[in-house]
Design an enzyme around this catalytic site. Sequence first.
Site, mmCIF file in Angstrom:
data_model
loop_
_atom_site.group_PDB
_atom_site.id
_atom_site.type_symbol
_atom_site.label_atom_id
_atom_site.label_comp_id
_atom_site.label_asym_id
_atom_site.label_seq_id
_atom_site.Cartn_x
_atom_site.Cartn_y
_atom_site.Cartn_z
ATOM 1 N N LEU A 162 43.786 31.835 36.801
ATOM 2 C CA LEU A 162 42.579 31.758 37.059
ATOM 3 C C LEU A 162 42.202 31.636 38.414
ATOM 4 O O LEU A 162 42.923 31.117 39.299
ATOM 5 C CB LEU A 162 42.058 30.409 36.250
ATOM 6 C CG LEU A 162 42.248 30.088 34.704
ATOM 7 C CD1 LEU A 162 41.639 28.880 34.428
ATOM 8 C CD2 LEU A 162 41.296 31.289 33.969
ATOM 9 N N ASP A 163 40.781 32.337 38.575
ATOM 10 C CA ASP A 163 40.660 32.308 39.877
ATOM 11 C C ASP A 163 40.536 30.844 40.571
ATOM 12 O O ASP A 163 40.119 29.867 39.868
ATOM 13 C CB ASP A 163 39.232 32.839 40.286
ATOM 14 C CG ASP A 163 39.063 34.246 39.786
ATOM 15 O OD1 ASP A 163 40.089 34.996 40.104
ATOM 16 O OD2 ASP A 163 37.912 34.971 39.468
ATOM 17 N N ARG A 164 40.423 30.464 41.695
ATOM 18 C CA ARG A 164 40.574 29.394 42.671
ATOM 19 C C ARG A 164 39.214 28.536 42.320
ATOM 20 O O ARG A 164 39.293 27.285 41.885
ATOM 21 C CB ARG A 164 40.485 29.504 44.136
ATOM 22 C CG ARG A 164 40.407 28.514 45.017
ATOM 23 C CD ARG A 164 40.393 28.635 46.412
ATOM 24 N NE ARG A 164 40.484 27.474 47.217
ATOM 25 C CZ ARG A 164 39.260 26.812 47.355
ATOM 26 N NH1 ARG A 164 38.428 27.184 47.010
ATOM 27 N NH2 ARG A 164 39.405 25.827 48.222
ATOM 28 N N THR A 215 37.349 28.855 39.702
ATOM 29 C CA THR A 215 37.248 28.682 37.970
ATOM 30 C C THR A 215 37.925 27.543 37.421
ATOM 31 O O THR A 215 39.129 27.489 37.652
ATOM 32 C CB THR A 215 37.708 30.157 37.493
ATOM 33 O OG1 THR A 215 36.950 31.195 37.906
ATOM 34 C CG2 THR A 215 37.501 30.128 35.929
ATOM 35 N N ARG A 265 33.580 38.716 36.184
ATOM 36 C CA ARG A 265 32.682 38.727 37.021
ATOM 37 C C ARG A 265 32.116 40.021 37.653
ATOM 38 O O ARG A 265 30.852 40.415 37.954
ATOM 39 C CB ARG A 265 33.529 38.127 38.327
ATOM 40 C CG ARG A 265 33.766 36.616 38.098
ATOM 41 C CD ARG A 265 34.636 36.038 39.234
ATOM 42 N NE ARG A 265 34.353 36.024 40.517
ATOM 43 C CZ ARG A 265 34.971 35.997 41.829
ATOM 44 N NH1 ARG A 265 35.958 35.644 41.533
ATOM 45 N NH2 ARG A 265 34.399 35.988 42.776
#
Length: 320
Positions: free
Chosen positions: A149-151, A153, A249
Amino acid sequence: MPDTIYRVLPQQKDQTVAACLRQWLPESSWGQIHRLLKSRQVMINGNLCVDAGRRLKLQDVIKVLPHPAEAPPKADDLVIRHLDEHVVVVEKPFGVTSNRHKDEQEWPARRKQIQPTLDEMLRRVVARMDPRLKKRKGVPPPVRSVHRLDRDTSGLMVYARTVRAERHLGEQFRSHTTQRHYIAIVHGSVQAQTITSRLVRDRGDGRRGSTEVPNVGKIATTHIRPIDQLPGYTMIECRLETGRTHQIRIHLSELGHPVCGDKVYFQSRFGKPIADSSRAPRLALHAAELGFVHPMTEDLRHFTMPLPPDLKQFWDRLRG
């Protein structure tokens, strides 16, 4: 005062971050540059950096914050949803990286980012919770990454604890048989639809995105369903059929409805940037549901996580 962003120039490649900051901020002394780093006001590619001697790469993006960043999440902040000898499911807080970047894995401890990654914290938590490991000395055994997961998120993640579980779960993610639902708060009014495109690392402006060139890139499909709507904003559910990097995104920004708080993908393809007046506290994206087949029992495991307080308060503020 907004964040200030700098990109590494060809002549700055392999220079230290302190030296480059001195060039970008000529009015600052060396002492002020070092205090800027130590006070958690410098980020490289989204991660805090306090190492003045870190050498920069050409593709690095450096952000100088107007105020010190909040203290990163700690191991004690982690919520474990499921733990057995093969897998662990955790609620990832925003502001922490899922895994150490591969370039950093071989660095000595003093050169790594000051902030531990989720898998590094999780291995210590698991060691405390697992009766078999409580008396074991030395470094706790690692947990094994099968997705990211993105930082910024938040949401549910699963890590494997054995090689067999890693292979089994990894195959599920590669074949897109896992269940992953996200909640996002986006700009504009969004209708139910399915977005399919081919994603490439550089769509022509230096960012990941979609391409119209036949047979180039990787197929990415996102199913969108509105949950709630306000004037100028929509809360949506995104169901991933594929799991490409930054897929949600990218698809939403190219549709003209970027995620609130997104500082990278904020314009449609070949369009003008969309101003973010939402004052979102961070990237308004949350991994709310996760389902997978247990690698040993073959049972379907399904987990849900409600919208975190910061995003719930953000939505309530937009409503009010």
